[in-house]
Design a protein around this motif. Structure first.
Motif, mmCIF file in Angstrom:
data_model
loop_
_atom_site.group_PDB
_atom_site.id
_atom_site.type_symbol
_atom_site.label_atom_id
_atom_site.label_comp_id
_atom_site.label_asym_id
_atom_site.label_seq_id
_atom_site.Cartn_x
_atom_site.Cartn_y
_atom_site.Cartn_z
ATOM 1 N N LEU A 1 49.474 46.225 79.974
ATOM 2 C CA LEU A 1 48.227 46.173 79.212
ATOM 3 C C LEU A 1 48.235 47.058 77.977
ATOM 4 O O LEU A 1 47.866 46.629 76.877
ATOM 5 N N PHE A 2 48.661 48.303 78.145
ATOM 6 C CA PHE A 2 48.420 49.298 77.105
ATOM 7 C C PHE A 2 49.630 49.578 76.220
ATOM 8 O O PHE A 2 49.470 50.139 75.134
ATOM 9 N N SER A 3 50.822 49.192 76.659
ATOM 10 C CA SER A 3 52.008 49.388 75.824
ATOM 11 C C SER A 3 52.512 48.090 75.212
ATOM 12 O O SER A 3 53.070 48.107 74.121
ATOM 13 N N ASN A 4 52.319 46.965 75.900
ATOM 14 C CA ASN A 4 52.995 45.731 75.501
ATOM 15 C C ASN A 4 52.087 44.573 75.102
ATOM 16 O O ASN A 4 52.563 43.631 74.464
ATOM 17 N N ALA A 5 50.803 44.593 75.462
ATOM 18 C CA ALA A 5 49.956 43.417 75.226
ATOM 19 C C ALA A 5 49.382 43.356 73.820
ATOM 20 O O ALA A 5 49.039 42.272 73.339
ATOM 21 N N GLY A 6 49.245 44.489 73.147
ATOM 22 C CA GLY A 6 48.684 44.494 71.805
ATOM 23 C C GLY A 6 47.219 44.091 71.760
ATOM 24 O O GLY A 6 46.779 43.452 70.794
ATOM 25 N N VAL A 7 46.442 44.460 72.769
ATOM 26 C CA VAL A 7 45.030 44.080 72.826
ATOM 27 C C VAL A 7 44.143 45.287 72.550
ATOM 28 O O VAL A 7 44.575 46.439 72.658
ATOM 29 N N SER A 8 42.885 44.991 72.228
ATOM 30 C CA SER A 8 41.888 46.022 71.928
ATOM 31 C C SER A 8 40.626 45.747 72.732
ATOM 32 O O SER A 8 40.408 44.612 73.176
ATOM 33 N N PRO A 9 39.770 46.769 72.936
ATOM 34 C CA PRO A 9 38.520 46.533 73.657
ATOM 35 C C PRO A 9 37.763 45.340 73.090
ATOM 36 O O PRO A 9 37.649 45.175 71.870
ATOM 37 N N GLY A 10 37.266 44.495 73.979
ATOM 38 C CA GLY A 10 36.572 43.274 73.586
ATOM 39 C C GLY A 10 37.441 42.038 73.644
ATOM 40 O O GLY A 10 36.923 40.917 73.710
ATOM 41 N N ASP A 11 38.772 42.215 73.603
ATOM 42 C CA ASP A 11 39.667 41.068 73.711
ATOM 43 C C ASP A 11 39.621 40.488 75.129
ATOM 44 O O ASP A 11 39.303 41.191 76.101
ATOM 45 N N THR A 12 39.985 39.209 75.230
ATOM 46 C CA THR A 12 40.049 38.539 76.528
ATOM 47 C C THR A 12 41.499 38.447 76.976
ATOM 48 O O THR A 12 42.374 38.024 76.214
ATOM 49 N N VAL A 13 41.734 38.851 78.222
ATOM 50 C CA VAL A 13 43.074 38.856 78.812
ATOM 51 C C VAL A 13 43.041 38.008 80.075
ATOM 52 O O VAL A 13 42.160 38.185 80.929
ATOM 53 N N LEU A 14 44.006 37.100 80.214
ATOM 54 C CA LEU A 14 44.121 36.263 81.400
ATOM 55 C C LEU A 14 45.192 36.820 82.319
ATOM 56 O O LEU A 14 46.323 37.080 81.878
ATOM 57 N N VAL A 15 44.853 37.002 83.596
ATOM 58 C CA VAL A 15 45.801 37.436 84.615
ATOM 59 C C VAL A 15 46.118 36.228 85.487
ATOM 60 O O VAL A 15 45.227 35.683 86.146
ATOM 61 N N GLN A 16 47.376 35.808 85.490
ATOM 62 C CA GLN A 16 47.777 34.680 86.321
ATOM 63 C C GLN A 16 47.967 35.167 87.766
ATOM 64 O O GLN A 16 48.842 35.966 88.053
ATOM 65 N N GLY A 17 47.115 34.657 88.641
ATOM 66 C CA GLY A 17 47.157 35.100 90.032
ATOM 67 C C GLY A 17 46.154 36.212 90.264
ATOM 68 O O GLY A 17 45.874 37.003 89.362
ATOM 69 N N ALA A 18 45.614 36.271 91.464
ATOM 70 C CA ALA A 18 44.632 37.304 91.792
ATOM 71 C C ALA A 18 44.894 37.800 93.201
ATOM 72 O O ALA A 18 45.162 37.010 94.096
ATOM 73 N N GLY A 19 44.861 39.093 93.377
ATOM 74 C CA GLY A 19 44.945 39.635 94.721
ATOM 75 C C GLY A 19 46.099 40.566 94.968
ATOM 76 O O GLY A 19 45.999 41.480 95.775
ATOM 77 N N GLY A 20 47.234 40.360 94.291
ATOM 78 C CA GLY A 20 48.365 41.247 94.483
ATOM 79 C C GLY A 20 48.137 42.611 93.860
ATOM 80 O O GLY A 20 47.161 42.837 93.133
ATOM 81 N N GLY A 21 49.072 43.531 94.121
ATOM 82 C CA GLY A 21 48.911 44.889 93.621
ATOM 83 C C GLY A 21 48.848 44.963 92.112
ATOM 84 O O GLY A 21 48.010 45.669 91.548
ATOM 85 N N VAL A 22 49.733 44.240 91.405
ATOM 86 C CA VAL A 22 49.713 44.270 89.942
ATOM 87 C C VAL A 22 48.444 43.616 89.420
ATOM 88 O O VAL A 22 47.797 44.124 88.501
ATOM 89 N N ALA A 23 48.061 42.476 90.007
ATOM 90 C CA ALA A 23 46.883 41.752 89.517
ATOM 91 C C ALA A 23 45.614 42.572 89.681
ATOM 92 O O ALA A 23 44.790 42.650 88.758
ATOM 93 N N THR A 24 45.418 43.184 90.840
ATOM 94 C CA THR A 24 44.204 43.976 91.032
ATOM 95 C C THR A 24 44.208 45.200 90.119
ATOM 96 O O THR A 24 43.174 45.592 89.587
ATOM 97 N N ALA A 25 45.384 45.793 89.900
ATOM 98 C CA ALA A 25 45.469 46.925 88.972
ATOM 99 C C ALA A 25 45.125 46.488 87.557
ATOM 100 O O ALA A 25 44.405 47.190 86.831
ATOM 101 N N LEU A 26 45.615 45.337 87.131
ATOM 102 C CA LEU A 26 45.296 44.831 85.795
ATOM 103 C C LEU A 26 43.796 44.646 85.626
ATOM 104 O O LEU A 26 43.222 45.022 84.598
ATOM 105 N N VAL A 27 43.153 44.063 86.623
ATOM 106 C CA VAL A 27 41.707 43.837 86.535
ATOM 107 C C VAL A 27 40.966 45.163 86.445
ATOM 108 O O VAL A 27 40.086 45.350 85.588
#
Length: 324
Positions: free
Chosen positions: A147-173
């Motif tokens: 999210l913070f080193s590689n995605a190039g996003v800023s507050p307010g941007d929309t980010v899609l997480v493929q898959g929900a429930g795993g450790g990485v996915a829940t951390a991303l959310v």
């Protein structure tokens, strides 16, 4: 000491390769530190190790586990950075071609004790629970870097997480929503999608569902099954950050024409540096973020946790607890 370890390799039945029993206390090489663990979280990496991915038979028995937190012999409460650089390496340790993770060349954290280079320790904030501290080293660090080193996003941007429930996915959310990003998730299971919404996601969609608008970045760990959807979901100039390919790494369509025509970025992302781990720990502490814990089990009950990870039944982290 008690430990959960790979006693053999079993590609088709990984749990049959898992043993929980006594192992010798570790020796402490010069420049390394012993940590008496209080908590260690499981990751899919542990199940892949039991299948023989990244772990060869000549290194067995191998204590599993990459996540961990505990107390040093001199009383410091610490969180472990599990990326072990090769001797003499300097700079970003994730770029070291000879790097390893704990449980690949060196015994891991599913034990009462572990040793690792003294430079691989981050202070645990006072008041942070052991379950939280023991969950940050792998999936959460991976999510932070994405999210913070590689995605190039800023507050307010929309980010899609493929898959929900795993450790990485829940951390991303959890991290994304805390940072002011609008987090969307996909899932084959509507209930898991709604649990992600309760956790902080703005919306949940069925896997492959057409989105109401395109997004700034896609966090991709599924691979072949979602690749075309990820490419099609991006705004021109958007970014796919990929940290894994659980459904395989050979999608039916590479989507190269769309990638160059829309000027998309595809960025690989693996774990994170110790500097990123320090920043992650600080963010979690300041924001009061509590990782979702699917189950907290004693080390002696580790087999039940491994079974949940292997079956894909867990939502969030499974944490093993040790000591007082």
């Amino acid at each position: 000491m008690l430990a959960a370890y790979a006693a053999r390799i079993s590609p088709d039945d990984p749990l049959s390769a898992l043993e929980i029993g006594e192992r010798p206390d570790p020796q402490v090489p010069d420049g390394w530190t012993r940590v008496r663990l209080r908590a260690a979280a499981l990751n899919h990496h542990d199940v892949w190790s039991l299948r023989g991915v990244g772990l060869s038979a000549d290194r067995l028995p191998m204590i599993l586990g990459c996540d961990g937190a505990g107390v040093t012999d001199d009383g410091r409460e610490v969180i472990l950075h599990s990326v072990i650089a090769s001797p003499g390496w300097s700079g970003d340790e994730t770029l070291d071609p000879r790097r390893s993770l704990l449980s690949e060349l060196y015994d891991g954290t599913c034990a009462e004790q572990v040793v690792l280079p003294s430079s691989n320790l981050v202070p645990k904030p006072e008041g942070m629970s052991w379950a939280t501290a023991g969950s940050l080293s792998t999936a959460w660090l991976t999510a932070y870097r994405m999210l913070f080193s590689n995605a190039g996003v800023s507050p307010g941007d929309t980010v899609l997480v493929q898959g929900a429930g795993g450790g990485v996915a829940t951390a991303l959310v959890q991290l994304g929503s805390a940072a002011g990003l609008r987090m969307w998730v996909t899932s084959r299971d509507a209930e898991r999608g709604q649990r992600a919404v309760a956790l902080g996601a703005d919306r949940a969609f069925a896997s492959g569902e057409r989105l109401p608008e395109r997004v700034s970045a896609v966090m991709e760990s599924v691979g072949a099954a979602t690749w075309s959807h990820s490419v099609n979901s991006l705004n021109p100039g958007g970014t796919i950050v990929i940290c894994g390919a659980t459904s395989g790494d050979a999608p039916a369509r590479a989507e190269l024409t769309k990638i160059f025509f829309k000027q998309l970025r595809v960025v690989g992302s693996t774990m994170g540096t110790i500097g990123e781990l320090r920043r992650l720990v600080d963010l979690v502490d300041r924001q009061g973020i509590s990782p979702v814990i699917d189950a907290e089990l004693a080390l002696a009950e580790a087999r039940d946790g491994f079974a949940r990870v292997a079956a894909g039944e867990s939502f969030g982290k499974i944490v093993l607890t040790m000591g007082a």
